[in-house]
Scaffold this motif. Sequence first.
Motif, PDB file in Angstrom:
ATOM      1  N   ARG A  13       0.844  -1.289   0.020  1.00 25.52           N
ATOM      2  CA  ARG A  13      -0.058   0.062   0.073  1.00 25.52           C
ATOM      3  C   ARG A  13       0.810   1.343   0.045  1.00 25.52           C
ATOM      4  NH1 ARG A  13      -2.898  -3.241  -1.520  1.00 25.52           N
ATOM      5  NH2 ARG A  13      -4.737  -3.920  -0.892  1.00 25.52           N
ATOM      6  N   PHE A  14       2.042   1.214   0.493  1.00 26.92           N
ATOM      7  CA  PHE A  14       2.824   2.540   0.666  1.00 26.92           C
ATOM      8  C   PHE A  14       3.486   2.683  -0.832  1.00 26.92           C
ATOM      9  CE2 PHE A  14       7.054   4.418   1.223  1.00 26.92           C
ATOM     10  CZ  PHE A  14       6.707   5.403   1.834  1.00 26.92           C
ATOM     11  N   PHE A  15       3.784   1.761  -1.560  1.00 25.87           N
ATOM     12  CA  PHE A  15       4.210   1.754  -2.890  1.00 25.87           C
ATOM     13  C   PHE A  15       3.070   2.365  -3.896  1.00 25.87           C
ATOM     14  CE2 PHE A  15       4.849   0.118  -7.443  1.00 25.87           C
ATOM     15  CZ  PHE A  15       5.954   0.821  -7.428  1.00 25.87           C
ATOM     16  N   HIS A  16       1.831   1.889  -3.533  1.00 24.41           N
ATOM     17  CA  HIS A  16       0.787   2.512  -4.264  1.00 24.41           C
ATOM     18  C   HIS A  16       0.454   3.900  -3.961  1.00 24.41           C
ATOM     19  CE1 HIS A  16      -0.945  -1.980  -4.315  1.00 24.41           C
ATOM     20  NE2 HIS A  16       0.232  -1.801  -5.182  1.00 24.41           N
ATOM     21  N   LEU A  17       0.519   4.164  -2.599  1.00 24.86           N
ATOM     22  CA  LEU A  17       0.476   5.810  -2.219  1.00 24.86           C
ATOM     23  C   LEU A  17       1.313   6.651  -2.985  1.00 24.86           C
ATOM     24  CD1 LEU A  17      -0.790   7.735  -0.283  1.00 24.86           C
ATOM     25  CD2 LEU A  17       0.713   7.097   1.254  1.00 24.86           C
ATOM     26  N   LEU A  18       2.906   6.102  -2.899  1.00 26.96           N
ATOM     27  CA  LEU A  18       3.678   6.898  -3.673  1.00 26.96           C
ATOM     28  C   LEU A  18       3.275   7.170  -5.234  1.00 26.96           C
ATOM     29  CD1 LEU A  18       7.064   5.186  -2.155  1.00 26.96           C
ATOM     30  CD2 LEU A  18       6.090   7.408  -1.527  1.00 26.96           C
ATOM     31  N   LEU A  19       2.860   6.160  -5.907  1.00 27.84           N
ATOM     32  CA  LEU A  19       2.671   6.307  -7.199  1.00 27.84           C
ATOM     33  C   LEU A  19       1.392   7.358  -7.314  1.00 27.84           C
ATOM     34  CD1 LEU A  19       2.587   2.411  -8.482  1.00 27.84           C
ATOM     35  CD2 LEU A  19       4.379   4.466  -8.722  1.00 27.84           C
ATOM     36  N   ILE A  20       0.640   7.104  -6.265  1.00 24.40           N
ATOM     37  CA  ILE A  20      -0.859   8.130  -6.284  1.00 24.40           C
ATOM     38  C   ILE A  20      -0.264   9.581  -6.123  1.00 24.40           C
ATOM     39  CG2 ILE A  20      -2.698   8.970  -5.263  1.00 24.40           C
ATOM     40  CD1 ILE A  20      -3.372   5.730  -4.725  1.00 24.40           C
ATOM     41  N   ILE A  21       0.725   9.844  -5.217  1.00 18.99           N
ATOM     42  CA  ILE A  21       1.057  10.987  -4.843  1.00 18.99           C
ATOM     43  C   ILE A  21       1.753  11.546  -6.031  1.00 18.99           C
ATOM     44  CG2 ILE A  21       2.983  12.343  -3.519  1.00 18.99           C
ATOM     45  CD1 ILE A  21       2.324  10.473  -1.086  1.00 18.99           C
ATOM     46  N   GLY A  22       2.799  10.698  -6.443  1.00 17.39           N
ATOM     47  CA  GLY A  22       3.473  11.196  -7.803  1.00 17.39           C
ATOM     48  C   GLY A  22       2.498  11.853  -8.854  1.00 17.39           C
ATOM     49  N   ALA A  23       1.649  10.877  -9.159  1.00 16.30           N
ATOM     50  CA  ALA A  23       0.835  11.426 -10.224  1.00 16.30           C
ATOM     51  C   ALA A  23      -0.080  12.725 -10.117  1.00 16.30           C
ATOM     52  CB  ALA A  23      -0.257  10.070 -10.421  1.00 16.30           C
ATOM     53  N   GLY A  24      -0.424  12.712  -8.467  1.00 15.34           N
ATOM     54  CA  GLY A  24      -1.045  13.942  -8.154  1.00 15.34           C
ATOM     55  C   GLY A  24      -0.238  15.129  -8.375  1.00 15.34           C
ATOM     56  N   LEU A  25       0.996  15.110  -7.871  1.00 15.29           N
ATOM     57  CA  LEU A  25       2.134  16.073  -7.991  1.00 15.29           C
ATOM     58  C   LEU A  25       2.224  16.623  -9.392  1.00 15.29           C
ATOM     59  CD1 LEU A  25       4.681  15.085  -5.132  1.00 15.29           C
ATOM     60  CD2 LEU A  25       3.114  17.163  -5.068  1.00 15.29           C
ATOM     61  N   SER A  26       2.474  15.453 -10.329  1.00 15.09           N
ATOM     62  CA  SER A  26       2.427  15.923 -11.695  1.00 15.09           C
ATOM     63  C   SER A  26       1.448  16.913 -12.322  1.00 15.09           C
ATOM     64  CB  SER A  26       2.514  14.590 -12.501  1.00 15.09           C
ATOM     65  OG  SER A  26       3.408  13.822 -12.204  1.00 15.09           O
TER      66      SER A  26
END
Length: 369
Positions: A13-26
């Motif tokens: 879940r932490f890896f998934h959260l990192l991907l979501i954060i990265g997509a949002g920041l983009s």
Amino acid sequence: MTFPGLQALKRDRFFHLLLIIGAGLSFFVPFAPHTWPAAIDWRTIITLSGLMMLTKGVELSGYFDVLGRKMVRRFATERKLALFMVLSAAVLSTFLTNDVALFIVVPLTLTLRKLCEIPITRLIIFEALAVNAGSLLTPIGNPQNILLWGRSGLSFAAFTWQMLPLALVMMVSLLVVCWFAFPDKRLQYHSGTTGPEWKPRLVWSCLALYIVFLTALEMKQELVGVGLVACGFLILARRVLVSVDWTLLLVFMAMFIDVHLLIQLPVLQHVLHSVSGLSQAGLWLTAIGLSQFISNVPSTILLLNYVPPTVLLAWAVNVGGFGLLPGSLANLIALRMANDRRIWWRFHVWSLPMLAWAAAIGFGLFLLI
């Protein structure tokens, strides 16, 4: 051939959260994927690769089983064993760095699960907190101290002396909490456990490769070092290379890229430019707060562009290693190695109160000295 970490990554879940954060920041910063590889600290990735192979080699040799069996015979109660493991993690981190200490202590802790009844998840959490507390003492205990030491111009002894008050308070505090967290009950041994079968040749080979790897790191030839380690295991024990959880490196890469995107946010840029005019309390809270989201090493790098490497800054970024999971990369290493989904939220039950205590007592201690 399947890698054991691939299924874990799907459930991470932490890896998934990192991907979501990265997509949002983009959506809020310039989208430039070609700059992302440069944002990754490849020295850290390569160093982790070598340590992961060496640790897995020792683990598959069966030596941790031998050592764990001797330990449970020596420490009759759960509390004594926990205090020893936590103190060992802290001491090792002072001269081996916090990450290396975890790569030694956590696999050994996991073998205890085969031998006796002890709350392994809680013990690993305390070991993660211990390396954050112990590593702050010396200039070589963690990456942020290495950076601060180089910028400060202080001797090894002088830097250690300035960190000593905070290190003592945090270690005593952690040991006190550990005393109450683990009951003084006799260890319950698992029945029917057979004597360990280990491979001395593989252990000694790992030791030799570890020396080679450390020498390569000292010579700034980390890529050569990790290549020699990989070749060594390719000849000696190929299953080591297959058994390593390589997906941990993907988690770190995602974290580095997220930090790269985060520091480009206009609001954060505005905050950083005003750092030099902050009061001592303001800088203390800023350094600790920033560390919670981008980790204390990137926070140190950023803040050194605006403020000098003072005792206040050194204490603050080290305190920032407690609290939220991203506060220190050591937290991520320990929890990932535990391979227990429940540990991710249980960690914060202990780390957040420790952060509040460290922030309060640390600043009060700083004003006194």
